[in-house]
Design an enzyme around this catalytic site. Structure first.
Site, PDB file in Angstrom:
ATOM      1  N   GLU A 176      12.459 -42.755 -53.618  1.00  0.00           N
ATOM      2  CA  GLU A 176      13.970 -42.874 -53.731  1.00  0.00           C
ATOM      3  C   GLU A 176      14.392 -43.787 -54.720  1.00  0.00           C
ATOM      4  O   GLU A 176      14.822 -45.110 -54.412  1.00  0.00           O
ATOM      5  CB  GLU A 176      14.386 -43.506 -52.409  1.00  0.00           C
ATOM      6  CG  GLU A 176      14.385 -42.581 -50.932  1.00  0.00           C
ATOM      7  CD  GLU A 176      14.886 -43.204 -49.911  1.00  0.00           C
ATOM      8  OE1 GLU A 176      15.002 -44.127 -49.567  1.00  0.00           O
ATOM      9  OE2 GLU A 176      15.214 -42.304 -48.942  1.00  0.00           O
ATOM     10  N   GLU A 339      12.295 -36.417 -45.778  1.00  0.00           N
ATOM     11  CA  GLU A 339      12.591 -37.503 -44.606  1.00  0.00           C
ATOM     12  C   GLU A 339      13.636 -37.020 -43.948  1.00  0.00           C
ATOM     13  O   GLU A 339      14.784 -36.825 -44.332  1.00  0.00           O
ATOM     14  CB  GLU A 339      12.496 -38.856 -45.280  1.00  0.00           C
ATOM     15  CG  GLU A 339      11.235 -39.600 -45.761  1.00  0.00           C
ATOM     16  CD  GLU A 339      11.740 -40.900 -46.423  1.00  0.00           C
ATOM     17  OE1 GLU A 339      12.581 -41.421 -46.030  1.00  0.00           O
ATOM     18  OE2 GLU A 339      11.006 -41.388 -47.295  1.00  0.00           O
TER      19      GLU A 339
HETATM   20  C1  GAL Z   1      14.066 -44.325 -46.595  1.00  0.00           C
HETATM   21  C2  GAL Z   1      13.008 -44.523 -47.143  1.00  0.00           C
HETATM   22  C3  GAL Z   1      11.561 -44.728 -45.940  1.00  0.00           C
HETATM   23  C4  GAL Z   1      12.165 -45.676 -44.784  1.00  0.00           C
HETATM   24  C5  GAL Z   1      13.282 -44.856 -44.277  1.00  0.00           C
HETATM   25  C6  GAL Z   1      13.821 -45.550 -43.074  1.00  0.00           C
HETATM   26  O1  GAL Z   1      15.163 -44.332 -47.235  1.00  0.00           O
HETATM   27  O2  GAL Z   1      12.452 -43.548 -48.008  1.00  0.00           O
HETATM   28  O3  GAL Z   1      10.465 -45.303 -46.772  1.00  0.00           O
HETATM   29  O4  GAL Z   1      12.442 -46.941 -45.070  1.00  0.00           O
HETATM   30  O5  GAL Z   1      14.557 -44.865 -45.035  1.00  0.00           O
HETATM   31  O6  GAL Z   1      15.086 -44.915 -42.343  1.00  0.00           O
END
Ligand code: GAL
Length: 719
Positions: A176, A339
């Site tokens: 990110e 994710e």
């Molecule tokens: C994302 C990040 C992950 C984790 C996640 C939690 O933005 O890439 O590593 O922190 O949020 O929601």
């Protein structure tokens, strides 16, 4: 054991923004024979005995891809230049043995403490001059040469070792970018910014002209006088200065990515694995600091991380926008949901858990909108650390939990959707979204604090969504000829070429809808003269003499033949003194500062039609405006089907259609006949008769209902 930096030289000079191209051609999808399913996997947080259980449970859940090593820099390189690969060798071996593919990450979002201690000046410095601390992640300045060098080193070491590893199906650079680390005001950043400005402008005269520096007598007479935009006694620095710093910051972060990508690609080529894709995970639409259109040209697979705004009841609409955006970033090609969460996150004010069935609807909505896989953060919930209360596929309660059962069921369903892989989502409309315009709009010096880029984007998108119209997101310079309807929710900054693009689109027969305060300034944030919206006046057939922003508590009436029923609506936030120069008024202001004047207009231009909306209409009024514009465009805007039913179609190269019907409401809804009858169906070889739900195996000869909270994926047989 868990996680764990430096400075890079800035970057590329930005010329005029080129038209974004789809993700780089010739780069295939990770070698998977099914939709991707899995999560971030952080085995370094657990004793090794747990790993075998992890892999066994992954098999049970149908996991076929995990992202590995994202924050494992300190473990992999415990001291400068000394690498410990044993643990990674063992994890990769275990996963490979179980047939689970790996999306191998470079860990550069979490610089180790030894690195920060050795190079304290790599910590990012805020506009107030505060150097931010470590003991967290994302502590780095994008312009620190030591950081950039260390990133290349760790990426190179990983790729030297694993480029040829059979388990590694994809590379995941960093995590990110831009969220949250972006701008930095340290001395290296100031130097880098100066170099970027020199490359962009060549001469100080050109820079002074672009920044309108005669205003408040802020001309520069030497490059050394230029600084990053720090806090100032006035509300902010010169807007041209601020805008260029945002462009520079995005370019700097992109250079960090391409640095590592090039190193990895070099090793992949040497290993004979040039077909393995390299990417990074975006954070659309929440990351304002990064112009992802520029990034989209540099990744092999568009990938996004999406998290619901937990407290918003209709948060699935924003999910759909992000999914459509990621697909558009990849030029319509399949993309990857890198994710999302199985249930609650741990960083919002109130982290609401997802209700039973919600994760399934979320995951399948991403797939409906073109994702060829759904991955989570993370596989196993952490015991300690800042995200220990974040949901995971395997919660603290283990396999006795509802979430685990739902995760296993989802894995089976994604496997059943295998044939959907490679098909593409069908969209008739496009919304234009551009970061430069966003940056320029939300500067301090502007007519109203209520001007809000994302708010308008979401408001227009939402009404299309409720009308069951699937939309792409597009850059203003993109080829728009394939869209029947193009919507511009907010484009304050409009380069002359973009206006020309829209001119050609409408002339050629397209239907355009433009919202207020668009087309106002050029790429230097300088106003187009002669009446607003200068860049688009001729297309819209209007001229605006004066902006009339409204008080926070002000609601103005809108009325006219364009509204059915009561014939009235309301507007808030904004009004304008609109003069008709060829357009017709379809709604006028009933009261307020523009009383009696046109509020919404429609203009025939060439073979097409251009609508202008000069206020922020209430949702029902906006929906009606869009319904009418869609009628001009020949786009089916379906107000009959309840707007709790999400309908999206994917289409395979052979013409087979897949209708995803997702019921977000608590009563059953029938799928409208028009949605299943296009394209025409017949019983083809290998296909069961009628409409088949790929998730349940049921076939239907007649109408199909989607149960409350349920999902159906109907195969529509090819012609
Ligand atoms: C994302 C990040 C992950 C984790 C996640 C939690 O933005 O890439 O590593 O922190 O949020 O929601």
């Amino acid at each position: 054991m868990t996680l764990q930096a430096e400075r890079a030289t800035a970057a590329s000079a930005a010329g005029p923004a080129p038209a974004p191209a789809p993700a780089r051609p010739g780069r295939p999808w990770p070698r998977l024979d099914a939709l991707a399913y899995g999560a971030d996997y952080n085995p370094e947080q657990w004793p090794e005995e747990v790993w075998a259980e992890d892999v066994e449970l992954m098999r049970q859940a149908g996991v076929n891809l995990v992202s590995l090593g994202i924050f494992a820099w300190a473990l992999t390189e415990p001291e400068p230049g000394r690498f410990e690969f044993g643990w990674l060798d063992r994890v990769l071996g275990l996963l490979h043995g179980a047939g689970i593919g790996v999306d191998l990450a470079t860990p550069t979002a979490a610089p180790p403490n030894w690195f920060l201690a050795a190079h304290p000046h790599v910590r990012p410095v805020t506009a107030d001059g505060v150097a931010l601390g470590g003991s967290s992640r994302q502590t780095y300045c994008p312009h620190a040469p030591e950081y950039r060098e260390a990133c290349r080193r760790i990426a190179g070491a990983l790729a030297d070792r694993y480029a040829g590893h059979p388990a590694v199906l994809m590379w995941h650079v960093h995590n990110e970018y831009g969220a949250p680390t972006a701008e930095c005001h340290c001395p290296a950043s100031v130097e880098a910014f100066r170099s970027w400005l020199r490359a962009r402008y060549g001469t100080l005269d050109a820079l002074n002209a672009a920044w309108s520096s005669t205003f408040w007598g802020q001309q520069y007479s030497a490059w050394e006088q230029l600084d990053t935009p720090r806090r100032t006694p006035m509300a902010d620095v010169n807007p041209g200065h601020r805008l260029d710093f945002q462009r520079f910051t995005s370019d700097s972060l992109l250079a960090l990515y391409t640095d590592q990508r090039d190193v990895i690609e070099d090793r992949l080529e040497r290993a004979g694995r040039a077909d393995v894709p390299v990417t990074t995970n975006f954070q659309l639409i929440n990351c304002k600091s990064v112009d992802f259109w520029a990034w989209a040209r540099e990744v092999d697979v568009a990938a996004n991380d999406h998290y619901l705004a937990a407290e918003r009841p209709d948060n699935h609409v924003e999910l759909a926008l992000c999914a459509d955006f990621t697909r558009s970033m990849g030029g319509g090609a399949p993309w990857l949901l890198m994710e999302h969460s199985t249930s609650a996150v741990s960083w919002q004010p109130r982290n609401l858990a997802k209700r039973p069935g919600e994760m399934r609807r979320n995951s399948l909505a991403h797939v409906a909108r073109g994702a060829d896989g759904a991955m989570f953060f993370q596989w196993r919930a952490s015991r300690g650390g800042g995200e220990k209360f974040h949901s995971a596929m395997l919660p603290h309660g283990g396999t006795r939990s509802r979430i685990w059962r739902e995760a296993v069921a989802l894995g089976a369903e994604l496997a059943a959707l295998r044939e959907v892989q490679g098909s593409t989502t069908v969209a008739d409309a496009a919304l234009l979204w551009d970061w430069e315009s966003w940056w320029a709009l939300e500067q301090v010096f502007r007519p109203s604090v209520d001007l809000d880029f994302k708010e308008r984007q979401l408001a227009y998108y939402e009404q299309l969504w409720r009308g069951h119209v699937t939309a792409d997101l597009a850059h203003p310079s993109a080829d728009l000829s394939g869209y029947k309807l193009v919507v511009v929710p907010q484009m304050y900054l409009c380069r002359a070429q973009w206006a020309e693009n829209l001119r050609g689109y409408v002339r050629g027969g397209g239907t355009l809808v433009v919202s207020y305060f668009s087309g106002v300034v050029d790429e230097d944030d300088a106003v187009y003269l002669g009446g607003y919206p200068g860049a688009l006046r001729d297309i819209l057939g209007v001229s605006v003499d004066e902006f009339l922003p409204l008080r926070a508590d002000w609601t103005v009436g809108l009325a006219g033949p364009a509204l059915d029923g009561s014939g009235t609506g309301t507007g808030t936030v904004w009004a304008e003194a609109v003069e008709l120069l060829g357009a017709q008024s379809v709604l006028s202001y009933v009261d307020g500062p523009a009383a009696g004047g046109p509020a919404v207009t429609r203009h025939r231009f060439g073979a097409g039609t251009a609508w202008y909306v000069s206020s922020r209409p209430d949702p029902a009024t906006l929906r009606e405006i869009l319904r009418r514009a869609a009628a001009d465009a020949g786009v089916a805007f379906d107000s009959e089907t309840p707007d709790t039913l999400e309908l999206v179609r994917r289409e395979a190269a052979d013409g087979t259609g897949y209708l995803f019907a997702i019921n977000h409401g608590d009563t059953a809804v029938a799928v409208p006949e028009r949605a299943v009858s296009a394209p025409e169906r017949h019983e083809g070889p290998g296909h069961p008769p009628g409409r088949a739900d790929l998730l349940t195996g049921e076939t239907f000869a007649g109408p199909v209902e989607v149960p409350p909270g349920g999902v159906r994926v109907l195969r529509l047989l090819k012609r």
